[in-house]
Design an enzyme around this catalytic site. Structure first.
Site, PDB file in Angstrom:
ATOM      1  N   SER A  41     -20.934  56.470 -35.439  1.00 21.93           N
ATOM      2  CA  SER A  41     -21.078  57.193 -35.590  1.00 21.93           C
ATOM      3  C   SER A  41     -20.818  58.293 -37.194  1.00 21.93           C
ATOM      4  O   SER A  41     -21.527  58.414 -37.720  1.00 21.93           O
ATOM      5  CB  SER A  41     -20.994  58.719 -35.296  1.00 21.93           C
ATOM      6  OG  SER A  41     -20.736  57.532 -33.466  1.00 21.93           O
ATOM      7  N   GLY A  42     -19.665  56.982 -37.813  1.00 18.50           N
ATOM      8  CA  GLY A  42     -19.240  57.121 -39.094  1.00 18.50           C
ATOM      9  C   GLY A  42     -20.050  56.729 -39.996  1.00 18.50           C
ATOM     10  O   GLY A  42     -20.757  57.552 -41.072  1.00 18.50           O
ATOM     11  N   THR A  48     -19.750  51.919 -31.481  1.00 21.48           N
ATOM     12  CA  THR A  48     -19.166  52.284 -30.022  1.00 21.48           C
ATOM     13  C   THR A  48     -19.620  53.528 -28.936  1.00 21.48           C
ATOM     14  O   THR A  48     -20.015  53.260 -27.710  1.00 21.48           O
ATOM     15  CB  THR A  48     -17.739  51.741 -29.867  1.00 21.48           C
ATOM     16  OG1 THR A  48     -17.193  51.140 -31.029  1.00 21.48           O
ATOM     17  CG2 THR A  48     -16.926  52.345 -29.159  1.00 21.48           C
ATOM     18  N   CYS A  49     -19.806  54.629 -30.057  1.00 22.72           N
ATOM     19  CA  CYS A  49     -19.783  55.733 -28.999  1.00 22.72           C
ATOM     20  C   CYS A  49     -20.860  56.233 -28.880  1.00 22.72           C
ATOM     21  O   CYS A  49     -20.832  55.639 -27.222  1.00 22.72           O
ATOM     22  CB  CYS A  49     -19.528  57.220 -29.829  1.00 22.72           C
ATOM     23  SG  CYS A  49     -20.330  58.671 -29.548  1.00 22.72           S
ATOM     24  N   CYS A  68     -18.356  56.600 -25.607  1.00 23.98           N
ATOM     25  CA  CYS A  68     -19.086  57.902 -24.877  1.00 23.98           C
ATOM     26  C   CYS A  68     -19.688  58.743 -24.343  1.00 23.98           C
ATOM     27  O   CYS A  68     -19.763  58.988 -23.591  1.00 23.98           O
ATOM     28  CB  CYS A  68     -18.324  58.891 -26.620  1.00 23.98           C
ATOM     29  SG  CYS A  68     -17.689  58.474 -27.543  1.00 23.98           S
ATOM     30  N   LYS A  72     -20.337  56.467 -21.288  1.00 21.85           N
ATOM     31  CA  LYS A  72     -19.129  56.907 -20.219  1.00 21.85           C
ATOM     32  C   LYS A  72     -19.562  58.290 -19.523  1.00 21.85           C
ATOM     33  O   LYS A  72     -19.277  58.091 -18.727  1.00 21.85           O
ATOM     34  CB  LYS A  72     -18.470  56.842 -20.931  1.00 21.85           C
ATOM     35  CG  LYS A  72     -16.414  57.220 -21.023  1.00 21.85           C
ATOM     36  CD  LYS A  72     -15.859  58.634 -20.183  1.00 21.85           C
ATOM     37  CE  LYS A  72     -16.300  59.220 -22.090  1.00 21.85           C
ATOM     38  NZ  LYS A  72     -15.506  59.394 -22.945  1.00 21.85           N
ATOM     39  N   TYR A 125     -30.809  57.044 -33.967  1.00 21.24           N
ATOM     40  CA  TYR A 125     -30.400  57.326 -34.944  1.00 21.24           C
ATOM     41  C   TYR A 125     -31.094  55.890 -36.551  1.00 21.24           C
ATOM     42  O   TYR A 125     -31.218  56.862 -37.658  1.00 21.24           O
ATOM     43  CB  TYR A 125     -29.490  56.019 -35.140  1.00 21.24           C
ATOM     44  CG  TYR A 125     -27.794  56.813 -34.635  1.00 21.24           C
ATOM     45  CD1 TYR A 125     -28.064  58.024 -33.744  1.00 21.24           C
ATOM     46  CD2 TYR A 125     -26.515  56.627 -35.060  1.00 21.24           C
ATOM     47  CE1 TYR A 125     -27.080  58.261 -33.335  1.00 21.24           C
ATOM     48  CE2 TYR A 125     -25.847  57.582 -34.556  1.00 21.24           C
ATOM     49  CZ  TYR A 125     -26.088  58.524 -33.793  1.00 21.24           C
ATOM     50  OH  TYR A 125     -24.221  58.924 -33.804  1.00 21.24           O
ATOM     51  N   GLY A 160      -2.835  52.482 -18.627  1.00 28.03           N
ATOM     52  CA  GLY A 160      -2.703  54.271 -17.955  1.00 28.03           C
ATOM     53  C   GLY A 160      -3.269  54.600 -19.317  1.00 28.03           C
ATOM     54  O   GLY A 160      -2.636  56.461 -19.483  1.00 28.03           O
ATOM     55  N   ILE A 217      -9.572  54.887 -21.350  1.00 28.74           N
ATOM     56  CA  ILE A 217     -10.366  53.888 -20.698  1.00 28.74           C
ATOM     57  C   ILE A 217      -9.925  53.915 -19.635  1.00 28.74           C
ATOM     58  O   ILE A 217     -10.680  53.884 -18.533  1.00 28.74           O
ATOM     59  CB  ILE A 217     -10.758  52.710 -21.901  1.00 28.74           C
ATOM     60  CG1 ILE A 217     -11.568  53.012 -22.863  1.00 28.74           C
ATOM     61  CG2 ILE A 217     -11.618  51.938 -21.274  1.00 28.74           C
ATOM     62  CD1 ILE A 217     -11.528  52.157 -24.397  1.00 28.74           C
ATOM     63  N   THR A 219     -14.984  59.736 -32.685  1.00 29.94           N
ATOM     64  CA  THR A 219     -16.244  59.504 -33.132  1.00 29.94           C
ATOM     65  C   THR A 219     -16.180  60.721 -34.221  1.00 29.94           C
ATOM     66  O   THR A 219     -16.577  61.035 -35.068  1.00 29.94           O
ATOM     67  CB  THR A 219     -17.239  60.177 -31.667  1.00 29.94           C
ATOM     68  OG1 THR A 219     -17.220  59.317 -30.749  1.00 29.94           O
ATOM     69  CG2 THR A 219     -18.590  59.880 -32.837  1.00 29.94           C
ATOM     70  N   HIS A 223     -14.153  87.777 -16.563  1.00 28.71           N
ATOM     71  CA  HIS A 223     -14.287  87.051 -15.005  1.00 28.71           C
ATOM     72  C   HIS A 223     -15.160  87.610 -14.422  1.00 28.71           C
ATOM     73  O   HIS A 223     -16.384  87.378 -14.060  1.00 28.71           O
ATOM     74  CB  HIS A 223     -13.007  88.199 -14.272  1.00 28.71           C
ATOM     75  CG  HIS A 223     -12.520  87.936 -12.766  1.00 28.71           C
ATOM     76  ND1 HIS A 223     -11.450  87.418 -12.607  1.00 28.71           N
ATOM     77  CD2 HIS A 223     -13.263  89.197 -11.688  1.00 28.71           C
ATOM     78  CE1 HIS A 223     -11.607  87.764 -11.404  1.00 28.71           C
ATOM     79  NE2 HIS A 223     -12.893  88.544 -10.855  1.00 28.71           N
TER      80      HIS A 223
HETATM   81  P1  NDP Z   1      -4.423  53.931 -24.787  1.00 30.97           P
HETATM   82  O1  NDP Z   1      -4.345  53.769 -26.466  1.00 30.97           O
HETATM   83  O2  NDP Z   1      -5.383  55.627 -24.904  1.00 30.97           O
HETATM   84  O3  NDP Z   1      -4.336  53.101 -24.043  1.00 30.97           O
HETATM   85  C1  NDP Z   1      -4.354  52.272 -24.054  1.00 30.97           C
HETATM   86  C2  NDP Z   1      -3.075  51.789 -23.008  1.00 30.97           C
HETATM   87  O4  NDP Z   1      -2.910  50.475 -22.104  1.00 30.97           O
HETATM   88  C3  NDP Z   1      -1.837  52.457 -22.748  1.00 30.97           C
HETATM   89  O5  NDP Z   1      -1.467  52.504 -20.850  1.00 30.97           O
HETATM   90  C4  NDP Z   1      -0.986  51.336 -23.110  1.00 30.97           C
HETATM   91  O6  NDP Z   1       0.401  51.639 -22.345  1.00 30.97           O
HETATM   92  C5  NDP Z   1      -1.314  49.801 -22.283  1.00 30.97           C
HETATM   93  N1  NDP Z   1      -1.182  48.462 -22.856  1.00 30.97           N
HETATM   94  C6  NDP Z   1      -1.320  48.904 -24.599  1.00 30.97           C
HETATM   95  N2  NDP Z   1      -0.738  47.493 -24.658  1.00 30.97           N
HETATM   96  C7  NDP Z   1      -0.634  46.915 -23.343  1.00 30.97           C
HETATM   97  C8  NDP Z   1      -0.006  45.269 -22.623  1.00 30.97           C
HETATM   98  N3  NDP Z   1       0.153  44.093 -23.308  1.00 30.97           N
HETATM   99  N4  NDP Z   1      -0.098  45.372 -21.183  1.00 30.97           N
HETATM  100  C9  NDP Z   1      -0.521  46.353 -20.346  1.00 30.97           C
HETATM  101  N5  NDP Z   1      -0.517  47.409 -21.111  1.00 30.97           N
HETATM  102  C10 NDP Z   1      -1.319  47.511 -22.400  1.00 30.97           C
HETATM  103  O7  NDP Z   1      -6.469  52.912 -25.291  1.00 30.97           O
HETATM  104  P2  NDP Z   1      -8.244  53.365 -24.250  1.00 30.97           P
HETATM  105  O8  NDP Z   1      -7.825  50.789 -24.986  1.00 30.97           O
HETATM  106  O9  NDP Z   1      -7.721  53.898 -23.352  1.00 30.97           O
HETATM  107  O10 NDP Z   1      -8.679  54.092 -25.709  1.00 30.97           O
HETATM  108  C11 NDP Z   1      -8.559  53.214 -27.232  1.00 30.97           C
HETATM  109  C12 NDP Z   1      -8.862  54.485 -27.561  1.00 30.97           C
HETATM  110  O11 NDP Z   1     -10.239  54.598 -27.977  1.00 30.97           O
HETATM  111  C13 NDP Z   1      -8.052  55.643 -27.440  1.00 30.97           C
HETATM  112  O12 NDP Z   1      -7.154  56.306 -27.750  1.00 30.97           O
HETATM  113  C14 NDP Z   1      -8.854  56.455 -27.443  1.00 30.97           C
HETATM  114  O13 NDP Z   1      -8.481  56.862 -29.415  1.00 30.97           O
HETATM  115  C15 NDP Z   1     -10.139  56.180 -27.845  1.00 30.97           C
HETATM  116  N6  NDP Z   1     -10.498  57.090 -26.927  1.00 30.97           N
HETATM  117  C16 NDP Z   1     -11.477  58.460 -26.794  1.00 30.97           C
HETATM  118  C17 NDP Z   1     -12.210  58.620 -25.336  1.00 30.97           C
HETATM  119  C18 NDP Z   1     -11.893  60.032 -25.265  1.00 30.97           C
HETATM  120  O14 NDP Z   1     -11.978  60.735 -26.861  1.00 30.97           O
HETATM  121  N7  NDP Z   1     -12.248  59.904 -23.950  1.00 30.97           N
HETATM  122  C19 NDP Z   1     -12.348  57.896 -24.373  1.00 30.97           C
HETATM  123  C20 NDP Z   1     -11.511  56.667 -24.827  1.00 30.97           C
HETATM  124  C21 NDP Z   1     -11.487  55.510 -25.842  1.00 30.97           C
HETATM  125  P3  NDP Z   1       2.154  52.679 -23.318  1.00 30.97           P
HETATM  126  O15 NDP Z   1       1.523  53.478 -22.906  1.00 30.97           O
HETATM  127  O16 NDP Z   1       3.051  52.299 -23.009  1.00 30.97           O
HETATM  128  O17 NDP Z   1       1.518  52.203 -24.747  1.00 30.97           O
END
Ligand code: NDP
Length: 460
Positions: free
Chosen positions: A14-15, A41-42, A47, A50, A98, A177, A180, A313, A438
């Site tokens: 996208s960028g 990716t997006c 995005c 998904k 694109y 958590g 994704i 994105t 409302h």
């Molecule tokens: P996130 O940073 O959102 O989440 C990563 C998760 O993995 C956290 O819960 C983290 O825990 C955990 N984690 C990291 N390292 C380890 C490890 N070694 N062992 C176990 N758990 C671990 O990353 P995502 O991969 O979900 O997404 C990447 C990025 O992509 C996002 O930050 C966002 O910027 C973008 N994205 C945006 C979306 C949207 O806009 N809807 C959708 C999907 C992606 P802890 O919290 O403890 O660090």
């Protein structure tokens, strides 16, 4: 001209695509290189596919809800291959658009991996050809992380693989958590897959407001997703029929069809020749840039996930626009990364902008917190227990609304509008002066009368 091109863009996501198109429209001679498929990716593995899977996964609940409104849909059946193939067809259609738009703007597209040879020279790995450019823009994005040191980690899949699975699994274990992990947990669970989330912290969605985190976690558990906090996957071993045995740090063992790593993403900078060309990388391997997306090499810029600023994105697109305005239109522009709203397409979905309650207390001291939780009108007839949570964080001294957090249906759309008010710095009095629409859920945003807490009262 001293160089073959005025701008060389690495990465057609996208960028990169936005920067290439705008620079070409401003009259520059532009080439863009992409090693996988135009779209990034997006469009191809993020995005867009998904959100289409999220839509697909919501029908099961919608059919159950329909009964309360007099509908009988007992015949409902789901076929993964139909949804998967339709989604892939759609992302390929968008990739084609694109390419068409790049062609239309006069951008040359090269399907090859580009490596930087020196601050003005790029080599293609397949063809071996070298070309020169006055400016190089790195928009190479990122990739999903895998844990390096866990036995059997290679038996797990990533979100990229999840879009094209041969068959819908009966069960899945998801590590992480964050965005994704939550989105895929709800997609798979919504499609009837037994879903377990394994998260290392105490509560999912670290970085979000504490009430939102608690609300989303409780509601996901209510809908049948198993959430195991305070644990990590320590090993994966193969079992018969492609099943896997997952060992957790809490000594539990789970048998499952798939393990999905959703533990973060890393910038695509490996083996690109960046450091040799004078580009400084951060400790996480991202390209270090200033507010104008300039790297430490004077002829090299970087935007989007490869810079690991805010990995979204629309942010990459705004960074691309600012780069082109600065470098090709004579208008120095730095994108303001403050108050960028984001959404998690989980169930319930989350929309969030500005300070969380914790951040506001830390940065502003005195705040007022407004919170409401309610069952949306539709859910009452449906017999659906899902509730919506809304929260406003207000700076006590200025009365400015500094944070809005919503968990519930349509919250990603609602937060886009709330973000305008946050960016404009509107006060709670101005929110309250806005007449309600409302009956909607959104009207609650302008009807929150009494704060639940003042000043430095600690969050629950
Ligand atoms: P996130 O940073 O959102 O989440 C990563 C998760 O993995 C956290 O819960 C983290 O825990 C955990 N984690 C990291 N390292 C380890 C490890 N070694 N062992 C176990 N758990 C671990 O990353 P995502 O991969 O979900 O997404 C990447 C990025 O992509 C996002 O930050 C966002 O910027 C973008 N994205 C945006 C979306 C949207 O806009 N809807 C959708 C999907 C992606 P802890 O919290 O403890 O660090």
């Amino acid at each position: 001209m001293q160089y073959d091109y005025e701008l060389f863009v690495i990465g057609a996501g996208s960028g990169g695509v936005r920067a290439a198109r705008l620079a070409a429209k401003a009259g520059a001679k532009v080439v863009i290189a992409e090693q996988v498929q135009v779209g990034g990716t997006c469009v191809l593995r993020g995005c867009v596919p998904k959100k289409l899977l999220v839509y697909g996964s919501e029908f099961g609940q919608a059919f159950r809800d329909a009964k309360g409104f007099g509908w009988t849909v007992d015949w409902a059946r789901f076929d993964w291959s139909i949804l998967r193939d339709h989604v892939q067809a759609e992302v390929n259609r968008l990739s084609g658009l694109y390419i068409k738009n790049l062609d239309g703007a006069g951008v040359e597209v090269i399907d090859d991996r580009a490596i930087i040879v020196d601050p003005h020279t790029v080599r293609f790995t397949a063809s071996g050809k070298q070309i020169t450019a006055e400016r190089i823009l790195v928009a190479a994005g990122g990739h999903t992380s895998r844990p390096a040191d866990i036995p059997g980690q290679e038996l797990g899949i990533t979100s990229t693989d999840a879009f094209t699975l041969d068959a819908l699994p009966a069960s899945i274990v998801i590590a992480g958590g964050g965005y994704i992990a939550l989105e895929f947990a709800n997609i798979f669970s919504g499609l009837g897959v037994e879903t377990t989330l394994v998260y290392r912290g105490e509560r999912i969605l670290r970085g979000f407001d504490h009430d939102i985190r608690a609300h989303v976690q409780a509601d996901m558990q209510r809908t049948g997703i198993h959430i195991m906090c305070g644990s990590t996957i320590t090993g994966i071993a193969p079992l018969a029929e492609n099943r896997k045995l997952v060992t957790l740090s809490n000594t539990m063992r789970l048998e499952t069809d798939h393990v999905l790593w959703a533990i973060g993403r890393e910038p695509n900078t490996n083996g690109m020749g960046l450091e040799a060309a004078g580009v400084r990388l951060t400790a996480r391997g991202a390209v270090a840039v200033d507010e104008f997306s300039r790297s430490s090499a004077p002829s090299i810029w970087a935007i989007g996930d490869v810079t690991d600023r805010i990995n979204l994105t629309p942010v990459a697109i705004r960074e691309a626009v600012a780069f082109v305005e600065t470098e090709f239109m004579g208008r120095p522009t730095a994108f303001d990364h403050a108050d960028v709203a984001s959404a998690v397409f989980s169930r319930p979905a989350v929309g969030s902008v500005g300070y969380t309650e914790e951040q506001a207390r830390e940065k502003l001291g005195k705040i007022r917190v407004f919170r409401t939780a309610f069952r949306p009108m539709k859910n009452i007839l449906a017999g659906n227990e899902q509730r919506t949570l809304m929260k406003l964080i207000v700076a006590a001294e200025s009365d400015r609304v500094v944070g809005v957090h919503i968990a519930g249906p349509e919250s990603p759309d609602l937060i886009q509008l709330a973000a305008i008010a946050i960016k404009a710095g509107l006060t709670k009095a101005q929110w309250d002066a806005t007449c309600a629409v409302h009956p909607t859920a959104a009207e609650e945003l302008v009807l929150m009368g009494e704060p639940i807490s003042h000043d430095n009262e600690a969050p629950a």
